[in-house]
Design a protein around this motif. Sequence first.
Motif, PDB file in Angstrom:
ATOM      1  N   TYR A 139       0.654  -1.146  -0.068  1.00  0.00           N
ATOM      2  CA  TYR A 139      -0.020   0.160   0.020  1.00  0.00           C
ATOM      3  C   TYR A 139       0.906   1.291   0.147  1.00  0.00           C
ATOM      4  N   LEU A 140       1.901   1.313   0.727  1.00  0.00           N
ATOM      5  CA  LEU A 140       2.788   2.571   0.923  1.00  0.00           C
ATOM      6  C   LEU A 140       3.653   2.558  -0.433  1.00  0.00           C
ATOM      7  N   MET A 141       4.355   1.351  -0.690  1.00  0.00           N
ATOM      8  CA  MET A 141       5.219   1.201  -1.650  1.00  0.00           C
ATOM      9  C   MET A 141       4.731   1.515  -3.256  1.00  0.00           C
ATOM     10  N   ASP A 142       3.328   1.761  -3.331  1.00  0.00           N
ATOM     11  CA  ASP A 142       2.731   2.169  -4.533  1.00  0.00           C
ATOM     12  C   ASP A 142       2.171   3.392  -4.316  1.00  0.00           C
ATOM     13  N   ALA A 143       2.132   3.876  -3.185  1.00  0.00           N
ATOM     14  CA  ALA A 143       1.936   5.138  -2.913  1.00  0.00           C
ATOM     15  C   ALA A 143       0.274   5.444  -2.928  1.00  0.00           C
ATOM     16  N   MET A 144      -0.444   4.264  -2.715  1.00  0.00           N
ATOM     17  CA  MET A 144      -1.889   4.052  -2.604  1.00  0.00           C
ATOM     18  C   MET A 144      -2.434   4.924  -1.597  1.00  0.00           C
ATOM     19  N   ASP A 145      -1.622   5.287  -0.682  1.00  0.00           N
ATOM     20  CA  ASP A 145      -2.256   6.323   0.522  1.00  0.00           C
ATOM     21  C   ASP A 145      -2.567   7.756  -0.006  1.00  0.00           C
ATOM     22  N   THR A 146      -1.931   7.921  -1.078  1.00  0.00           N
ATOM     23  CA  THR A 146      -2.227   9.432  -1.613  1.00  0.00           C
ATOM     24  C   THR A 146      -3.132   9.345  -2.780  1.00  0.00           C
ATOM     25  N   ALA A 147      -3.731   7.919  -3.247  1.00  0.00           N
ATOM     26  CA  ALA A 147      -4.616   7.869  -4.646  1.00  0.00           C
ATOM     27  C   ALA A 147      -5.911   8.062  -4.127  1.00  0.00           C
ATOM     28  N   ASP A 148      -6.669   9.091  -4.739  1.00  0.00           N
ATOM     29  CA  ASP A 148      -7.769   9.307  -4.398  1.00  0.00           C
ATOM     30  C   ASP A 148      -8.904   8.669  -5.424  1.00  0.00           C
ATOM     31  N   VAL A 169      12.779   4.546   1.555  1.00  0.00           N
ATOM     32  CA  VAL A 169      12.342   5.474   0.491  1.00  0.00           C
ATOM     33  C   VAL A 169      11.232   4.853  -0.235  1.00  0.00           C
ATOM     34  N   ARG A 170      10.255   5.688  -0.917  1.00  0.00           N
ATOM     35  CA  ARG A 170       9.246   5.086  -1.523  1.00  0.00           C
ATOM     36  C   ARG A 170       8.518   6.428  -2.484  1.00  0.00           C
ATOM     37  N   PRO A 171       7.721   6.114  -3.405  1.00  0.00           N
ATOM     38  CA  PRO A 171       7.160   6.729  -4.071  1.00  0.00           C
ATOM     39  C   PRO A 171       6.370   8.020  -3.375  1.00  0.00           C
ATOM     40  N   GLU A 172       6.183   9.184  -3.660  1.00  0.00           N
ATOM     41  CA  GLU A 172       5.359  10.308  -2.808  1.00  0.00           C
ATOM     42  C   GLU A 172       3.971  10.086  -3.674  1.00  0.00           C
ATOM     43  N   HIS A 173       3.777   9.444  -4.575  1.00  0.00           N
ATOM     44  CA  HIS A 173       2.333   9.833  -4.981  1.00  0.00           C
ATOM     45  C   HIS A 173       2.142   8.613  -6.323  1.00  0.00           C
ATOM     46  N   PRO A 174       1.041   7.914  -6.529  1.00  0.00           N
ATOM     47  CA  PRO A 174       0.854   6.920  -7.486  1.00  0.00           C
ATOM     48  C   PRO A 174       1.516   7.323  -9.103  1.00  0.00           C
ATOM     49  N   LEU A 175       1.751   8.404  -9.308  1.00  0.00           N
ATOM     50  CA  LEU A 175       2.392   8.850 -10.682  1.00  0.00           C
ATOM     51  C   LEU A 175       3.912   9.089 -10.370  1.00  0.00           C
ATOM     52  N   ASP A 176       4.442   8.941  -9.448  1.00  0.00           N
ATOM     53  CA  ASP A 176       5.681   9.332  -9.160  1.00  0.00           C
ATOM     54  C   ASP A 176       6.540   7.907  -9.982  1.00  0.00           C
ATOM     55  N   ASP A 177       7.658   8.496 -10.842  1.00  0.00           N
ATOM     56  CA  ASP A 177       8.167   7.441 -11.634  1.00  0.00           C
ATOM     57  C   ASP A 177       9.453   7.196 -11.418  1.00  0.00           C
ATOM     58  N   ARG A 178       9.956   7.515 -10.362  1.00  0.00           N
ATOM     59  CA  ARG A 178      11.339   7.311  -9.807  1.00  0.00           C
ATOM     60  C   ARG A 178      11.646   5.817  -9.419  1.00  0.00           C
ATOM     61  N   TYR A 179      10.592   4.971  -9.044  1.00  0.00           N
ATOM     62  CA  TYR A 179      10.821   3.872  -8.202  1.00  0.00           C
ATOM     63  C   TYR A 179      10.531   2.660  -8.854  1.00  0.00           C
ATOM     64  N   PHE A 180       9.911   2.777  -9.919  1.00  0.00           N
ATOM     65  CA  PHE A 180       9.066   1.655 -10.748  1.00  0.00           C
ATOM     66  C   PHE A 180       7.985   1.248  -9.752  1.00  0.00           C
ATOM     67  N   VAL A 181       7.305   0.092  -9.976  1.00  0.00           N
ATOM     68  CA  VAL A 181       6.209  -0.451  -9.313  1.00  0.00           C
ATOM     69  C   VAL A 181       6.705  -1.750  -8.427  1.00  0.00           C
ATOM     70  N   TRP A 182       5.876  -1.578  -7.406  1.00  0.00           N
ATOM     71  CA  TRP A 182       6.747  -2.402  -6.047  1.00  0.00           C
ATOM     72  C   TRP A 182       6.429  -4.011  -6.605  1.00  0.00           C
TER      73      TRP A 182
END
Length: 507
Positions: free
Chosen positions: A248-257, A404-417
């Motif tokens: 949930y955190l590593m795909d930044a789903m905590d910021t997905a609306d 480290v983890r993405p800041e939002h679900p469209l953050d492209d710095r880390y790829f997908v978990w």
Amino acid sequence: MDSKPNLLLIQTDQQTAETLSLYGNPALHTPALESLAERGVVFEFAFCNYPACSPSRSSMFTGRYASTIGVQANHMMINPAEITLPQVLKQNGYQTAIIGKNHAFMETTKTYYPAEVADREQASVLNQVFDYVRLADHGHMVDGYRDDPECKAAHAWSHTCWVSPMGHGTNPGRPEKCGTYLLGDTMIDYLENRRDPAKPFFTWLSFPDPHTPYQAPEPYASMIDPAKVPLPPKDCLDGKPERQRVAYLMDAMDTADDELIRKVRAIHYGMIRFIDDTLARVFAKMEELGLTNNTVVVFTSDHGDSMGAHGLIQKHNLFYDSFTHVPFIVSVPGYQGAKRTKHLVELIDIMPTFLDMAGIPIPPGVQGRSLASYLSGQAYTPRDYVVIESGEEGEPLGIADLTVRPEHPLDDRYFVWCAYREAWVGKGKSIRTLAWKLNIYANGEGELYDLVNDRDELHNLFGNPDFTNVRSELERKLLHWTMKKEDRLPLNTTVKLHYADVKAKHA
């Protein structure tokens, strides 16, 4: 239907059953699949045996569980020493073809499995078990079109949606230059020009979509109104395994609306409708060529996509139905049975079913169960439960391990978990009946869901003493399954004395 019918396995990648109107989805209409279902049966409760691509496909083509064949992680492939469905069909007179995504068969006999491949001439590798090979990649690269400038441009653009958890968009390419359409063209060309009409065919038509990247050309990208897309129930994650909160955190789903989830779902549905329209062209060509009345067709997917359910996106090392419940539609010429059934099915059942339908003996060691008797209207005893496996050996990462983890679900710095090896560390097994699901993890975590009263799997009853008896019964069934599924190969031919021979001699 002839004694050796044609066999067509249509498989999508990463599609949950609930995406289809045939399984109750109000937002997506799929006329071609609905017409297929009219000629056969919809299995309402079919499940993959591992919620990731290559373990699922590998178990499906061997009819053996991923843990049995040693494919315990994504990107591992079938041991060439295994006996596979296309190999057996080819040995029994079928012309075999793969059109689309592979992610199951090695391309050489060089292997990372212990021991040497004894018979290299009979090894289950891609170009030996398939007579006709036309491969496709995620995006829009399909054999025969890889040098086409428009196809290359569509493929390059698709990768802008690949590198973040919920990247999505409208591909500017023409539909006729995108992978799904090209696979339809390739299949039609095979049916018209490439197959041997003197032989029955087995074809694996394997679409890389609707797996990521979430993108489609028009009109499919805007075909589904996001406002009409159903949202999954909210899961507060209380009492859930820590690996779920890590994902949930590593795909930044905590910021997905909700708006973003609806948009991604709408693109996902558009990709599925693109596949359906392509299948309509394929089915029309089969009818034109007189093949429909002698072809058994199975439509399924290798695993699901959570699409926001349980606060997750894509696939993960977990056992929710959003990851494991797959569409399973079977069309059999002359079928007169029920149009829908609640019989439980596993993907490893495909191999023995196809062999049975072709009148070919099922090889020793196959662990799937043939559905042929059910499909032919004969006596059939359905499964009491299905079992799904997942995960590699080791201790899964905890929240404290994340720095480290993405800041939002469209953050492209880390790829997908789900692409990281660490996301799949931590073995587990799931046993599911129509009424209950028990998930057991090697690190001691667990889940128990009452699927009658909690079909969305929101309330974990694993530690609730009121359900101790239910949990114990499911654990007992899982123990019996574990003993029963232990590999039966090699067959024991070392003992020469058999009591049956003695009885026959002295009777």
